[in-house]
Write a protein that holds these residues in place. Structure first.
Motif, mmCIF file in Angstrom:
data_model
loop_
_atom_site.group_PDB
_atom_site.id
_atom_site.type_symbol
_atom_site.label_atom_id
_atom_site.label_comp_id
_atom_site.label_asym_id
_atom_site.label_seq_id
_atom_site.Cartn_x
_atom_site.Cartn_y
_atom_site.Cartn_z
ATOM 1 N N LEU A 139 0.828 -1.209 0.000
ATOM 2 C CA LEU A 139 0.000 0.000 0.000
ATOM 3 C C LEU A 139 0.860 1.256 0.000
ATOM 4 N N ASP A 140 1.955 1.238 0.782
ATOM 5 C CA ASP A 140 2.863 2.386 0.789
ATOM 6 C C ASP A 140 3.503 2.584 -0.585
ATOM 7 N N ALA A 141 3.892 1.477 -1.210
ATOM 8 C CA ALA A 141 4.547 1.566 -2.521
ATOM 9 C C ALA A 141 3.616 2.132 -3.589
ATOM 10 N N ASN A 142 2.319 1.881 -3.453
ATOM 11 C CA ASN A 142 1.352 2.341 -4.456
ATOM 12 C C ASN A 142 0.629 3.624 -4.052
ATOM 13 N N GLN A 143 1.075 4.238 -2.989
ATOM 14 C CA GLN A 143 0.375 5.421 -2.480
ATOM 15 C C GLN A 143 0.335 6.539 -3.518
ATOM 16 N N HIS A 144 1.397 6.679 -4.309
ATOM 17 C CA HIS A 144 1.447 7.759 -5.299
ATOM 18 C C HIS A 144 0.338 7.629 -6.339
ATOM 19 N N LEU A 145 -0.081 6.370 -6.638
ATOM 20 C CA LEU A 145 -1.166 6.165 -7.601
ATOM 21 C C LEU A 145 -2.486 6.683 -7.039
ATOM 22 N N ARG A 146 -2.749 6.370 -5.788
ATOM 23 C CA ARG A 146 -3.998 6.830 -5.165
ATOM 24 C C ARG A 146 -3.992 8.347 -4.996
ATOM 25 N N THR A 147 -2.818 8.905 -4.654
ATOM 26 C CA THR A 147 -2.713 10.362 -4.510
ATOM 27 C C THR A 147 -3.061 11.058 -5.815
ATOM 28 N N ARG A 148 -2.547 10.530 -6.915
ATOM 29 C CA ARG A 148 -2.821 11.145 -8.220
ATOM 30 C C ARG A 148 -4.309 11.102 -8.547
ATOM 31 N N LYS A 149 -4.975 10.007 -8.195
ATOM 32 C CA LYS A 149 -6.407 9.889 -8.505
ATOM 33 C C LYS A 149 -7.250 10.816 -7.635
ATOM 34 N N VAL A 150 -6.847 11.020 -6.384
ATOM 35 C CA VAL A 150 -7.572 11.968 -5.534
ATOM 36 C C VAL A 150 -7.355 13.394 -6.051
ATOM 37 N N ASP A 151 -6.138 13.694 -6.513
ATOM 38 C CA ASP A 151 -5.893 15.006 -7.121
ATOM 39 C C ASP A 151 -6.810 15.222 -8.322
#
Length: 479
Positions: A139-151
């Motif tokens: 989950l930590d490794a993929n956090q940037h993907l979720r951050t981009r989608k929330v943006d």
């Protein structure tokens, strides 16, 4: 053979079956429950909102209640204490599933980690999910993907006159998950594919959750009288076709180095083949998108309905991360009131009001009563979350009740188990408890909101998931 002869034969068989059941079960100390009518049992008591009907019956007959729904014994659990016995003390005995007829579509029950019995294959699929999708490190490794989608969610809201909150949250959850697994967006706002995919997933949840005569009278299997299995077969087929084409694409372009989750899943041992992977994706996308977006929508609706809650949430967000900024996953632990809002939304509006039905393979003793072999078991989370013996003013949305409480949603506090408990606990709870607060907090902190049209409806619609009967449309006002 004419229809009359067939009908008489079926009726005679049903009478014999009912008589056999009565003799077999006589003399045992079963949980109390309403007296069943001939043949239909207690089906007439369910109504369009079974979670509410069964909660009312539990007020009469108690937190461990027995009904007969057609030919099927059904046990309903409506208190935290009884849920603890069923899901913890007797977890193994209650770990099997009661398989609805609808789940025979595309043989889904044979491959799905949700519906498979506890077995070596189930453990392999479960391990594949927990290790490759939901472990803290992954989950930590993929956090940037979720951050981009929330943006992208916030960027979309800035351009919208009014936002369908559930649909927007669904697209965010869908694309966050599809990027994690396939490195692509499954929802393209330009082509409105998010709406189409949401409709399919919502239809799956609604149709699969509908009371089905076949489940109560198995002799109707060959008729599928309401067409539920046929419709679900169409919906499953559409989703599986999408996953199949993505897998084909990946296999054609595959390189030695693994880039995302689908590469890992396709390289698993032979016990998990491509069919299992396709059905695992169906489970993940059905459960991981609809439940997440529904929770965000319910939480937003409750906050809009309670101005003091909105005011306090905004004050906390401004103090901790700054007004107008988006919430990141690392901020969640510093936002206790936001976490309380999510818990309170899950208490009042559990995503899956009955969890997924269990089944007992042998007679089990629970709280001095015998739960008979073959019974399906419903845990009524909706009733547990409104139990006045546990919750003060249970119908009020009051996040402050959790502020100085250690109660969590991880399956240890049975007053609040929206993700279930025991070996069948939802493995996606770790992802959900990151995604929901980040989406909700970002929406609250970057905009002021008002309900489109000024009228806020809070009715729900029953299915496997509990959805708002009237989608929340709200007007975002940049802060």
């Amino acid at each position: 053979m004419d229809l009359l002869t067939i009908g008489v034969g079926l009726l005679f068989g049903l009478i014999l079956f009912h008589g056999f059941q009565t003799v077999r079960l006589r003399g045992k100390n079963f949980p109390p429950g309403p007296r069943p009518l001939p043949f239909i049992g207690n089906l007439h008591l369910l109504g369009p909102h079974p979670h509410k009907s069964l909660a009312r019956l539990a007020n009469i007959y108690g937190p461990l209640m027995r009904l007969r729904l057609g030919s099927k014994n059904t046990i309903v659990v409506s208190s935290a204490d009884i849920a603890k016995q069923v899901l913890q003390k007797h977890d193994l005995a209650f770990s099997s599933r009661s398989i609805p007829d609808a789940l025979h579509a595309h043989d889904h029950f044979k491959y799905s980690v949700v519906w498979l019995p506890v077995s070596s294959r189930w453990r392999s699929l479960r391990k594949a999910m927990t290790s490759n999708l939901f472990s803290p490190s992954r989950l930590d490794a993929n956090q940037h993907l979720r951050t981009r989608k929330v943006d992208e969610l916030i960027a979309y809201c800035r351009t919208a006159d009014a936002v369908d909150v559930g649909r927007a949250a669904f697209q965010t959850a869908l694309n966050a998950l599809s990027n994690t697994i396939f490195s692509v967006d499954l929802a393209d706002p330009i082509s409105d594919s998010a709406r189409e995919f949401k409709e399919v997933i919502s239809n799956i949840m609604e149709v699969a959750g509908k009371p089905n005569p076949v489940d109560f009278f198995p002799f109707l299997t060959i008729f599928d009288p309401l067409g539920i299995r046929r419709r679900l077969s169409v919906y499953f087929g559409r989703v599986i076709d999408i996953f199949s084409s993505l897998i084909d694409e990946r296999l054609e372009k595959r390189k030695e180095e693994m880039y995302d989750v689908i590469d890992i899943l396709l390289s698993m041992p032979q016990e998990i083949d491509r069919t299992h992977v396709e059905h695992l994706c169906l489970d993940l996308f059905a459960a991981g998108t609809d439940t997440t977006s529904n929770t965000v929508e319910w939480a937003m609706a409750e906050v809009l309905k309670n101005p003091e809650t909105m005011k306090r949430a905004k004050a906390e967000l401004e103090e901790v991360i700054g007004k107008g900024k988006m919430v990141r996953e690392g901020d969640i632990s510093h936002l206790p009131f936001l976490q309380c809002i999510v818990k309170e939304a899950l208490r009042l509006h559990p995503p899956v009001p009955f969890l997924i039905p269990r089944k007992v393979e042998e007679d089990v003793e629970v709280s001095g009563h015998t739960v008979p072999k073959g019974s399906q078991v419903f845990v009524n989370l909706w009733a547990i979350g409104r139990d006045p013996k546990v919750w003060e003013k249970p119908l009020d949305f009051n996040p402050l009740r959790f502020l100085n409480s250690e109660m969590d949603v991880k399956g240890k506090d049975f007053e609040l188990i929206p993700f279930g408990a025991g070996r069948r606990i939802c493995p996606g709870l770790t992802l959900a408890m990151r995604m929901v607060p980040v989406m909700l907090g970002s929406l609250l902190n970057t905009f002021d909101w008002k309900v489109e049209g000024g009228k806020l409806e809070m009715d729900d619609k029953f299915g496997i998931t509990l959805v708002k009967a009237h989608p929340l449309r709200a007007v975002p006002i940049p802060v």
